[in-house]
Design a protein around this motif. Structure first.
Motif, PDB file in Angstrom:
ATOM      1  N   LEU A  91      -0.653  44.248 -14.960  1.00  9.78           N
ATOM      2  CA  LEU A  91      -1.813  43.473 -15.426  1.00  9.78           C
ATOM      3  C   LEU A  91      -1.871  42.083 -14.797  1.00  9.78           C
ATOM      4  N   VAL A  92      -0.729  41.415 -14.751  1.00  3.76           N
ATOM      5  CA  VAL A  92      -0.690  40.010 -14.342  1.00  3.76           C
ATOM      6  C   VAL A  92      -1.368  39.746 -12.999  1.00  3.76           C
ATOM      7  N   PRO A  93      -1.103  40.530 -11.957  1.00  2.00           N
ATOM      8  CA  PRO A  93      -1.716  40.206 -10.654  1.00  2.00           C
ATOM      9  C   PRO A  93      -3.240  40.231 -10.654  1.00  2.00           C
ATOM     10  N   ALA A 153       4.438  52.718 -19.828  1.00  2.00           N
ATOM     11  CA  ALA A 153       4.597  53.768 -18.814  1.00  2.00           C
ATOM     12  C   ALA A 153       3.512  53.644 -17.740  1.00  2.00           C
ATOM     13  N   GLY A 154       2.353  53.156 -18.105  1.00  2.00           N
ATOM     14  CA  GLY A 154       1.263  53.004 -17.151  1.00  2.00           C
ATOM     15  C   GLY A 154       1.089  51.592 -16.625  1.00  2.00           C
ATOM     16  N   LEU A 155       1.349  50.588 -17.475  1.00  2.00           N
ATOM     17  CA  LEU A 155       1.098  49.196 -17.095  1.00  2.00           C
ATOM     18  C   LEU A 155       2.359  48.412 -16.755  1.00  2.00           C
ATOM     19  N   GLY A 156       3.510  49.069 -16.843  1.00  7.63           N
ATOM     20  CA  GLY A 156       4.763  48.382 -16.547  1.00  7.63           C
ATOM     21  C   GLY A 156       5.255  47.567 -17.730  1.00  7.63           C
ATOM     22  N   ARG A 157       6.399  46.977 -17.541  1.00  7.11           N
ATOM     23  CA  ARG A 157       7.032  46.149 -18.568  1.00  7.11           C
ATOM     24  C   ARG A 157       6.557  44.700 -18.446  1.00  7.11           C
ATOM     25  N   THR A 158       6.976  43.891 -19.387  1.00 11.26           N
ATOM     26  CA  THR A 158       6.701  42.452 -19.345  1.00 11.26           C
ATOM     27  C   THR A 158       7.250  41.893 -18.032  1.00 11.26           C
ATOM     28  N   VAL A 159       6.502  40.977 -17.422  1.00  9.10           N
ATOM     29  CA  VAL A 159       6.935  40.403 -16.147  1.00  9.10           C
ATOM     30  C   VAL A 159       8.292  39.723 -16.302  1.00  9.10           C
ATOM     31  N   PRO A 160       9.140  39.824 -15.265  1.00  6.57           N
ATOM     32  CA  PRO A 160      10.496  39.269 -15.353  1.00  6.57           C
ATOM     33  C   PRO A 160      10.554  37.793 -15.724  1.00  6.57           C
ATOM     34  N   GLU A 161       9.539  37.028 -15.326  1.00  7.13           N
ATOM     35  CA  GLU A 161       9.535  35.590 -15.642  1.00  7.13           C
ATOM     36  C   GLU A 161       9.531  35.314 -17.138  1.00  7.13           C
ATOM     37  N   LEU A 162       9.130  36.301 -17.935  1.00  3.74           N
ATOM     38  CA  LEU A 162       9.015  36.086 -19.382  1.00  3.74           C
ATOM     39  C   LEU A 162      10.068  36.848 -20.192  1.00  3.74           C
ATOM     40  N   THR A 163      10.879  37.625 -19.538  1.00  3.42           N
ATOM     41  CA  THR A 163      11.889  38.383 -20.280  1.00  3.42           C
ATOM     42  C   THR A 163      13.164  37.563 -20.430  1.00  3.42           C
ATOM     43  N   GLY A 164      13.963  37.946 -21.377  1.00  4.28           N
ATOM     44  CA  GLY A 164      15.260  37.315 -21.553  1.00  4.28           C
ATOM     45  C   GLY A 164      15.288  36.123 -22.489  1.00  4.28           C
TER      46      GLY A 164
END
Length: 179
Positions: A19-21, A55-66
């Motif tokens: 979604l983000v891009p 499964a279709g849109l991917g996971r949360t962007v890495p910049e926001l995980t953790g």
């Protein structure tokens, strides 16, 4: 009405890899959401992040995980409140103020916010941490929610209201995120 850390929960809706891009100003939205997450963690505000059909849109962007303590929930409904696990999780926190950031503004953010207001929550939509694919959709979201009873705020408004005063250890730690 002030946003108070002890009464707030931060909800970040669907900031996912596919979604983000496609969003308007994605770098600004992600940067401000990172600031909100770090600030919420620092002042003890619970955080819920959602993922629409990962499964279709991917996971949360890495910049926001953790972010320590952030709860990540998968969902299929556009309104988070229609998802039983989300509604139970939010209700279990016992907070009356919801700070919303997310994607897409005119779909999941609008529907979630409207549902929360209907259920008696005081909702604040963070305009500079909320995005859609088009500027028209973003503007329509903000206009609709503003007249519908949501507070329209910015990242800095939220952070400084959570902090309440200068000179504290939390203020000193978060200040570089805002400058």
């Amino acid at each position: 009405m002030l946003i108070r850390a002890e009464e707030s929960v931060l909800v970040v809706i669907d900031m996912q890899e596919r979604l983000v891009p496609a969003m308007q100003a994605p770098a600004r939205t992600i940067r401000n959401t990172r600031t909100l997450l770090a600030s919420a963690h620092e002042v003890g505000v619970p955080m819920i992040m959602t993922e629409q059909y990962p499964a279709g849109l991917g996971r949360t962007v890495p910049e926001l995980t953790g972010t320590p303590g952030a709860i990540v929930l998968e969902k299929m409904h556009f309104s988070c409140m229609e998802d039983e696990t989300f509604a139970e999780t939010l209700g279990g926190l016992g907070r009356r103020q919801v700070i919303l950031a997310g994607m897409e503004a005119h779909i999941c953010v609008v529907q979630t916010c409207a549902s929360m207001i209907e259920q008696g929550f005081e909702v604040f939509v963070v305009s500079d941490a909320t995005a859609s694919r088009t500027l028209e959709s973003e503007q329509a979201c903000i206009a609709r929610l503003s007249v519908g009873g949501a507070g329209i705020v910015t990242t800095e408004m939220v952070v400084f209201e959570w902090l309440g005063k200068a000179g504290t250890p939390a203020f000193k730690k978060l200040l570089p995120l805002i400058k």
